[in-house]
Design an enzyme around this catalytic site. Structure first.
Site, PDB file in Angstrom:
ATOM      1  N   ALA A 152      25.617 -25.236   5.900  1.00 25.41           N
ATOM      2  CA  ALA A 152      25.364 -24.189   6.887  1.00 25.41           C
ATOM      3  C   ALA A 152      25.505 -24.738   8.301  1.00 25.41           C
ATOM      4  O   ALA A 152      25.212 -25.912   8.566  1.00 25.41           O
ATOM      5  CB  ALA A 152      23.969 -23.612   6.689  1.00 25.41           C
ATOM      6  N   GLY A 183      25.520 -26.176   1.359  1.00 24.46           N
ATOM      7  CA  GLY A 183      26.372 -25.036   1.027  1.00 24.46           C
ATOM      8  C   GLY A 183      27.810 -25.419   0.770  1.00 24.46           C
ATOM      9  O   GLY A 183      28.529 -24.715   0.054  1.00 24.46           O
ATOM     10  N   GLU A 192      27.806 -26.290  -2.776  1.00 30.99           N
ATOM     11  CA  GLU A 192      27.619 -25.054  -3.537  1.00 30.99           C
ATOM     12  C   GLU A 192      28.927 -24.278  -3.645  1.00 30.99           C
ATOM     13  O   GLU A 192      29.223 -23.677  -4.677  1.00 30.99           O
ATOM     14  CB  GLU A 192      26.528 -24.200  -2.887  1.00 30.99           C
ATOM     15  CG  GLU A 192      25.138 -24.791  -3.065  1.00 30.99           C
ATOM     16  CD  GLU A 192      24.063 -23.991  -2.369  1.00 30.99           C
ATOM     17  OE1 GLU A 192      23.152 -23.504  -3.054  1.00 30.99           O
ATOM     18  OE2 GLU A 192      24.127 -23.846  -1.134  1.00 30.99           O
ATOM     19  N   GLU A 201      19.239 -29.802   0.827  1.00 30.78           N
ATOM     20  CA  GLU A 201      18.426 -28.812   1.533  1.00 30.78           C
ATOM     21  C   GLU A 201      16.948 -29.196   1.640  1.00 30.78           C
ATOM     22  O   GLU A 201      16.285 -28.832   2.619  1.00 30.78           O
ATOM     23  CB  GLU A 201      18.555 -27.447   0.840  1.00 30.78           C
ATOM     24  CG  GLU A 201      19.861 -26.723   1.110  1.00 30.78           C
ATOM     25  CD  GLU A 201      20.991 -27.144   0.181  1.00 30.78           C
ATOM     26  OE1 GLU A 201      22.058 -26.500   0.209  1.00 30.78           O
ATOM     27  OE2 GLU A 201      20.805 -28.127  -0.577  1.00 30.78           O
TER      28      GLU A 201
END
Length: 322
Positions: free
Chosen positions: A124, A169, A172, A192
């Site tokens: 992010a 992310g 991910e 995270e």
């Protein structure tokens, strides 16, 4: 038997399904619902690139390869100043690209990579996140999660080429792809918990399904980062390759793999992906019923007849996705 009956009912609703890409999408939608889960183009040196605004063009480069590589789409993230971090604009651009790809029956495989050397995606965009109101964070994470799910639901094979860091992310996003290829020196991890949050775009669900559950917990709890070689040993990536002087070894290996997939029957490949993905979420008996339903979709295709004819005539088949 009730689940199987629902599958059959759903398939009857798509009884006219033939071998078009839209048909594959229709079958996918039918099975997913039963499971209760779920322009202009410019030619440039064997590549077709979508026209985007200047800002968009800077952040995402979508190339539809042509010639012998026709059917391969390369989605390249290009935010060098932000280490390819996932921003609101990048989510918007990738959503548009994924929707275009999903609708295109000529696409046979997709490579997601980075245009920026040494980085895949840093996760992010925390600088942008810091400026958000608390009420904005949840909706943004939901959009990012939806994007990554859309990548995972593409009907054709997807390959993540990880030539640099894939964190949070970014990893991910790679986990949502069918296949991951990394350079041996690439760094990746779901980090995270370092920020007192958890993976919010599928990491807590996809990683345990990919590797040992206990090990996935260890990696997430400790926010551990591993290199490509270790990731390959863990089963996090399918292949780890030595980085080259250009810094795109993983991309080159992904392109080789896409070229291996390209000549195969495209409808069969899509149906195989659907059967595997949906079958892994249910018991074996239901999974076999899904396989049977997917197999039924390839029987009436022209491609199947072409495959038989090519075998009989001792030549390479020419599949058209029909």
């Amino acid at each position: 038997m009730s689940i199987l009956a629902k599958y059959r009912s759903a398939l009857r609703a798509f009884g006219a399904i033939t071998a078009s890409g839209d048909s594959a999408c229709g079958l996918h939608a039918a099975i997913a619902s039963v499971c209760a889960r779920q322009q202009l183009w410019t030619c440039h040196h064997r590549v077709v690139t979508r026209r985007l605004s200047s800002e968009s063009k800077d952040e995402l480069r979508v190339r539809y390869l042509d010639g012998q590589d026709s059917g391969i789409v390369v989605v390249g993230i290009n935010r060098p100043k932000a280490k390819n971090a996932i921003s609101k604009n990048l989510v918007k651009l990738m959503f548009e690209a994924v929707q275009d790809i999903k609708k295109n029956n000529k696409v046979r495989s997709v490579i997601i990579c980075s245009v920026v050397p040494g980085i895949f995606c840093a996760g992010a965009d925390l600088k942008e996140r810091a400026k958000m109101q608390q009420s904005e964070v949840g909706p943004f994470v939901s959009k990012a999660r939806a994007l990554i799910s859309e990548i995972g639901n593409l009907p054709m094979p997807t390959i993540a080429a990880i030539d640099g860091s894939a964190l949070g992310g970014g990893l991910e996003m790679a986990l949502s792809c069918d296949i991951r290829i990394a350079s041996s020196t690439a760094k990746m991890g779901l980090v995270e918990t370092k920020l007192a949050i958890i993976p919010g775009a599928g990491g807590t669900q996809r990683l345990p399904r990919l590797i040992n559950t206990s090990l996935a917990k260890e990696l997430i709890f400790a926010a551990r980062v591993v290199d490509g070689s270790e990731a390959s040993r863990l089963g996090l990536v399918s292949h780890a390759v030595e980085q080259n002087s250009v810094g795109d070894a993983a991309y080159q290996r992904a392109l080789e793999l896409a070229r291996e997939i390209n000549p195969q029957g495209p409808i069969a490949v899509r149906m195989a992906k659907l059967a595997i993905n949906q079958g892994m979420e249910v018991d074996l008996s239901t999974g076999l019923a899904i396989e049977e339903a997917c197999y039924a979709q390839v029987i009436p295709t022209k491609d199947r007849l072409e495959g038989l004819a090519a075998f009989k005539e001792k030549r390479l088949p020419n599949y058209k996705g029909e």
